[in-house]
Design a protein around this motif. Structure first.
Motif, PDB file in Angstrom:
ATOM      1  N   ILE A  31       0.421   4.115 -15.903  1.00 18.53           N
ATOM      2  CA  ILE A  31      -0.362   4.589 -14.754  1.00 18.53           C
ATOM      3  C   ILE A  31      -0.569   3.463 -13.747  1.00 18.53           C
ATOM      4  O   ILE A  31      -0.462   3.668 -12.529  1.00 18.53           O
ATOM      5  N   ARG A  32      -0.861   2.274 -14.237  1.00 16.70           N
ATOM      6  CA  ARG A  32      -1.022   1.118 -13.346  1.00 16.70           C
ATOM      7  C   ARG A  32       0.230   0.904 -12.512  1.00 16.70           C
ATOM      8  O   ARG A  32       0.164   0.744 -11.281  1.00 16.70           O
ATOM      9  N   ASN A  33       1.387   0.898 -13.173  1.00 23.31           N
ATOM     10  CA  ASN A  33       2.639   0.656 -12.468  1.00 23.31           C
ATOM     11  C   ASN A  33       2.966   1.777 -11.490  1.00 23.31           C
ATOM     12  O   ASN A  33       3.498   1.533 -10.400  1.00 23.31           O
ATOM     13  N   PHE A  34       2.642   3.006 -11.878  1.00 25.76           N
ATOM     14  CA  PHE A  34       2.891   4.135 -10.983  1.00 25.76           C
ATOM     15  C   PHE A  34       2.076   4.007  -9.703  1.00 25.76           C
ATOM     16  O   PHE A  34       2.601   4.192  -8.591  1.00 25.76           O
ATOM     17  N   MET A  35       0.794   3.697  -9.835  1.00 25.25           N
ATOM     18  CA  MET A  35      -0.054   3.556  -8.656  1.00 25.25           C
ATOM     19  C   MET A  35       0.423   2.409  -7.771  1.00 25.25           C
ATOM     20  O   MET A  35       0.369   2.491  -6.528  1.00 25.25           O
ATOM     21  N   HIS A  36       0.899   1.360  -8.381  1.00 24.76           N
ATOM     22  CA  HIS A  36       1.418   0.226  -7.618  1.00 24.76           C
ATOM     23  C   HIS A  36       2.660   0.635  -6.832  1.00 24.76           C
ATOM     24  O   HIS A  36       2.801   0.301  -5.641  1.00 24.76           O
ATOM     25  N   GLU A  37       3.537   1.406  -7.467  1.00 17.07           N
ATOM     26  CA  GLU A  37       4.774   1.827  -6.807  1.00 17.07           C
ATOM     27  C   GLU A  37       4.510   2.862  -5.720  1.00 17.07           C
ATOM     28  O   GLU A  37       5.133   2.823  -4.659  1.00 17.07           O
ATOM     29  N   ILE A  38       3.574   3.783  -5.968  1.00 19.85           N
ATOM     30  CA  ILE A  38       3.305   4.823  -4.970  1.00 19.85           C
ATOM     31  C   ILE A  38       2.657   4.228  -3.729  1.00 19.85           C
ATOM     32  O   ILE A  38       2.827   4.728  -2.612  1.00 19.85           O
ATOM     33  N   SER A  39       1.927   3.118  -3.893  1.00 16.51           N
ATOM     34  CA  SER A  39       1.327   2.468  -2.731  1.00 16.51           C
ATOM     35  C   SER A  39       2.409   1.897  -1.820  1.00 16.51           C
ATOM     36  O   SER A  39       2.303   1.966  -0.592  1.00 16.51           O
ATOM     37  N   TYR A  40       3.477   1.355  -2.417  1.00 21.93           N
ATOM     38  CA  TYR A  40       4.596   0.839  -1.622  1.00 21.93           C
ATOM     39  C   TYR A  40       5.378   1.977  -0.985  1.00 21.93           C
ATOM     40  O   TYR A  40       5.775   1.912   0.180  1.00 21.93           O
ATOM     41  N   LEU A  41       5.626   3.032  -1.758  1.00 19.02           N
ATOM     42  CA  LEU A  41       6.421   4.150  -1.260  1.00 19.02           C
ATOM     43  C   LEU A  41       5.753   4.826  -0.062  1.00 19.02           C
ATOM     44  O   LEU A  41       6.425   5.199   0.909  1.00 19.02           O
ATOM     45  N   SER A  42       4.439   4.994  -0.126  1.00 18.84           N
ATOM     46  CA  SER A  42       3.733   5.754   0.911  1.00 18.84           C
ATOM     47  C   SER A  42       3.295   4.902   2.101  1.00 18.84           C
ATOM     48  O   SER A  42       2.824   5.437   3.109  1.00 18.84           O
ATOM     49  N   TYR A  43       3.467   3.586   1.987  1.00 17.56           N
ATOM     50  CA  TYR A  43       3.024   2.702   3.070  1.00 17.56           C
ATOM     51  C   TYR A  43       3.741   3.048   4.376  1.00 17.56           C
ATOM     52  O   TYR A  43       4.967   3.148   4.425  1.00 17.56           O
ATOM     53  N   GLY A  44       2.957   3.250   5.436  1.00 19.21           N
ATOM     54  CA  GLY A  44       3.511   3.616   6.726  1.00 19.21           C
ATOM     55  C   GLY A  44       3.682   5.105   6.913  1.00 19.21           C
ATOM     56  O   GLY A  44       3.899   5.574   8.038  1.00 19.21           O
ATOM     57  N   ARG A  45       3.593   5.874   5.824  1.00 21.51           N
ATOM     58  CA  ARG A  45       3.735   7.333   5.911  1.00 21.51           C
ATOM     59  C   ARG A  45       2.386   8.036   5.870  1.00 21.51           C
ATOM     60  O   ARG A  45       2.296   9.236   6.154  1.00 21.51           O
ATOM     61  N   ASP A  46       1.369   7.310   5.429  1.00 27.65           N
ATOM     62  CA  ASP A  46       0.082   7.968   5.161  1.00 27.65           C
ATOM     63  C   ASP A  46      -0.958   7.695   6.236  1.00 27.65           C
ATOM     64  O   ASP A  46      -2.165   7.809   5.992  1.00 27.65           O
ATOM     65  N   ASN A  47      -0.509   7.357   7.445  1.00 31.71           N
ATOM     66  CA  ASN A  47      -1.454   7.114   8.534  1.00 31.71           C
ATOM     67  C   ASN A  47      -2.065   8.421   9.032  1.00 31.71           C
ATOM     68  O   ASN A  47      -1.428   9.482   9.000  1.00 31.71           O
ATOM     69  N   ILE A  48      -3.294   8.332   9.508  1.00 32.00           N
ATOM     70  CA  ILE A  48      -3.910   9.423  10.252  1.00 32.00           C
ATOM     71  C   ILE A  48      -4.377   8.844  11.578  1.00 32.00           C
ATOM     72  O   ILE A  48      -4.432   7.621  11.754  1.00 32.00           O
ATOM     73  N   VAL A  49      -4.703   9.704  12.517  1.00 29.68           N
ATOM     74  CA  VAL A  49      -5.229   9.261  13.810  1.00 29.68           C
ATOM     75  C   VAL A  49      -6.617   9.840  13.968  1.00 29.68           C
ATOM     76  O   VAL A  49      -6.818  11.050  13.815  1.00 29.68           O
ATOM     77  N   LEU A  50      -7.575   8.977  14.259  1.00 34.99           N
ATOM     78  CA  LEU A  50      -8.968   9.388  14.385  1.00 34.99           C
ATOM     79  C   LEU A  50      -9.482   8.990  15.766  1.00 34.99           C
ATOM     80  O   LEU A  50      -9.170   7.907  16.263  1.00 34.99           O
TER      81      LEU A  50
END
Length: 280
Positions: A31-50
């Motif tokens: 689980i630790r490794n998965f969360m670490h990898e998903i943070s890299y994968l989603s970086y730049g894709r998970d922005n929102i505008v407020l």
């Protein structure tokens, strides 16, 4: 000269040799490794505008989650399950706050100019979070906002609210030490008075359930966050991506779902594929 072996080293030594603790440790590393990898994968894709802020990202939460799991792992390998469950509540709260940020961003009407006092309650929460001044935000309100998104049908289908209500009581008991059973104990005392196999299994199931619930809701709200890097790589190189490549899933995500989907439903991957089109 006789030297007394350190009690805590002795405690760690016996847990390291116990097969149930070993199995738990393998899961926590996964689980630790998965969360670490998903943070890299989603970086730049998970922005929102407020409004009043502009583009923001909660990606740092995912990185923090991987570090929280590492802290949980150390607590478990010292047999300190009260501390492990207390950190698990933080893990749950942070994981779903990340989804909350995405949900709030998806609802924000950027075509309308508004002042700060016109923010919705949820928008103001995110604004205050960015400013490091958020308070009085409860997990119930976060779950309610998430349940009002496109993931609401799945939340009802898999009865997540009922399960998380029960889970909240369990986690709070450990956080607030609501009885003699909710403290840390040495391995020896656990061995003499408890079923270690059950304790380890319960914790494995609990953290797996939280993680897979988080992942299911995340995929339903933002399926692009698990998209394989091929599609973007083609665009970055100026090439035309292969047809349908926007639905390809990062292999580590598909593998993780395959290993742990049973905690929710053995056909979870089929359900997500049907709803999102992602090729799980």
């Amino acid at each position: 000269m006789f030297e007394r072996q350190d009690e805590f080293e002795m405690n760690r030594s016996v847990t390291e040799k116990n097969p149930y603790f070993q199995e738990l440790n393998v899961l926590l590393e996964d689980i630790r490794n998965f969360m670490h990898e998903i943070s890299y994968l989603s970086y730049g894709r998970d922005n929102i505008v407020l409004h009043k802020i502009g583009s923001i990202s909660g990606n740092q939460i995912l990185d923090s989650l991987s570090r929280t799991v590492e802290s949980i792992r150390y607590c478990c390998m010292n047999a300190n399950f009260a501390d492990s469950y207390s950190l698990l509540r933080k893990y749950r709260d942070d994981a779903f706050y990340y989804i909350y940020i995405l949900a709030v961003g998806d609802k924000t009407d950027l075509m309308q100019f508004i002042e700060l006092e016109d923010f919705s309650k949820d928008e103001r929460n995110i604004y205050d979070w960015i400013k490091n001044q958020q308070n009085d935000v409860y997990i119930g309100a976060i779950f309610k906002a998430i349940a009002s998104t496109s993931a609401g049908v799945a939340i009802k289908k898999y009865k997540l609210k009922e399960s998380f209500d029960k889970l909240a009581l369990k986690l709070n008991n450990f956080v607030h030490s609501n009885g003699q059973a909710y403290y840390n104990f040495s391995y020896h005392r656990m061995y003499m008075n408890s079923d270690i196999a059950k304790i380890c299994k319960d914790f494995r199931n609990t953290i797996t359930y939280i993680t897979m619930s988080f992942l299911m809701v995340l995929v339903l709200i933002r399926p692009s966050l698990i998209m394989a890097e091929d599609y973007i790589d083609y665009l970055d190189c100026g090439d035309t991506p292969p047809a349908g490549s926007q639905y390809w899933v990062a292999p580590f995500v598909a593998e993780f779902i395959g290993r742990h989907k049973g905690i929710l439903d053995e056909k979870l991957d089929e359900y997500l594929r049907k709803i999102t089109g992602m090729q799980l």
